[in-house]
Design a protein around this motif. Sequence first.
Motif, short mmCIF file in Angstrom:
data_model
loop_
_atom_site.label_atom_id
_atom_site.label_comp_id
_atom_site.label_asym_id
_atom_site.label_seq_id
_atom_site.Cartn_x
_atom_site.Cartn_y
_atom_site.Cartn_z
N ASP A 44 -2.96 -5.29 5.45
CA ASP A 44 -2.17 -4.15 5.91
C ASP A 44 -2.99 -2.90 6.20
O ASP A 44 -2.54 -2.02 6.94
N ALA A 45 -4.20 -2.79 5.60
CA ALA A 45 -5.08 -1.64 5.80
C ALA A 45 -4.34 -0.31 5.63
O ALA A 45 -4.29 0.51 6.56
N LEU A 67 -10.72 -2.03 -6.84
CA LEU A 67 -10.15 -1.61 -5.56
C LEU A 67 -11.09 -0.65 -4.84
O LEU A 67 -11.29 -0.75 -3.63
N LYS A 68 -11.68 0.29 -5.60
CA LYS A 68 -12.59 1.24 -4.97
C LYS A 68 -13.87 0.56 -4.51
O LYS A 68 -14.49 0.98 -3.53
N GLN A 69 -14.27 -0.50 -5.21
CA GLN A 69 -15.46 -1.24 -4.79
C GLN A 69 -15.21 -1.96 -3.47
O GLN A 69 -16.06 -1.95 -2.58
N HIS A 70 -14.02 -2.55 -3.34
CA HIS A 70 -13.68 -3.27 -2.12
C HIS A 70 -13.31 -2.33 -0.98
O HIS A 70 -13.59 -2.60 0.19
N SER A 73 -13.14 3.80 0.96
CA SER A 73 -12.55 4.91 1.72
C SER A 73 -11.04 5.02 1.51
O SER A 73 -10.42 5.96 2.02
N LEU A 74 -10.44 4.09 0.78
CA LEU A 74 -9.00 4.10 0.57
C LEU A 74 -8.62 5.17 -0.45
O LEU A 74 -9.18 5.23 -1.55
N SER A 75 -7.68 6.04 -0.10
CA SER A 75 -7.18 7.04 -1.04
C SER A 75 -6.22 6.38 -2.01
O SER A 75 -5.30 5.65 -1.59
N ASP A 97 -8.04 9.21 -6.55
CA ASP A 97 -8.04 10.47 -5.80
C ASP A 97 -6.94 11.41 -6.25
O ASP A 97 -6.89 12.57 -5.83
N GLY A 98 -6.04 10.91 -7.09
CA GLY A 98 -4.96 11.75 -7.59
C GLY A 98 -4.26 11.08 -8.75
O GLY A 98 -4.37 9.86 -8.95
#
Length: 208
Positions: A44-45, A67-70, A73-75, A97-98
């Motif tokens: 789904d990006a 998740l951040k490793q994969h 750039s995803l918030s 990020d929040g």
Amino acid sequence: MASVLLVDDHPAICFALKVTLEKKGDLHVTTSNGERLIQQIHRDAPDLLLLDLELDGQDGLDLLPRLKQHFPSLSILIYTNQPAALYARRTVQAGADGFVNKSLNLDALESVCRLLLEGYHCFPQEAMELLRNDRPAPQSSQTLLSRLSDRELTVLHSLMRGQTNKQIGDSLSLSNKTISTYKVRIMKKCGVDSLEPLFKLLNEEVES
């Protein structure tokens, strides 16, 4: 149109959030209960991920660094019932990020989501100050609890809420014996003979 992926295993929460975030017509929300999440993100990006820390059979704190490793750039916005006093700083360090609590008004949550989509970070002020100053919290309770790993803190918090070893094990896909091992390790790390003093410290952190 920006896309948002909501990861929560409570259908009522998913429905309410989807209605709230899509009401202006410029956000598209899909949902997930956490199963095969990495595959779904690849497919789904999404531009923004809303992640609960308590998922059936999974620990969001364990999932977050992967998740951040994969998807660096995803918030990622943590949306949870867990207290910010105990978890906000850990989620920052894990790459979030929040961080917002589920008690937050849904319209306010929409505003937070839009800020993250614009590239901002949103955390409780105390957590941001601690990270900016690169120092532990001044309270002795926070210093003591900081000895625990994310998984140990999750187990301790579940025990404080009265969950049995089996209930905790089932939620984290662990055995009863493993949870018992965690209990012993937690007491050893904190230098206590029972969990009661640690429960008291957890309550103090939540109420402070």
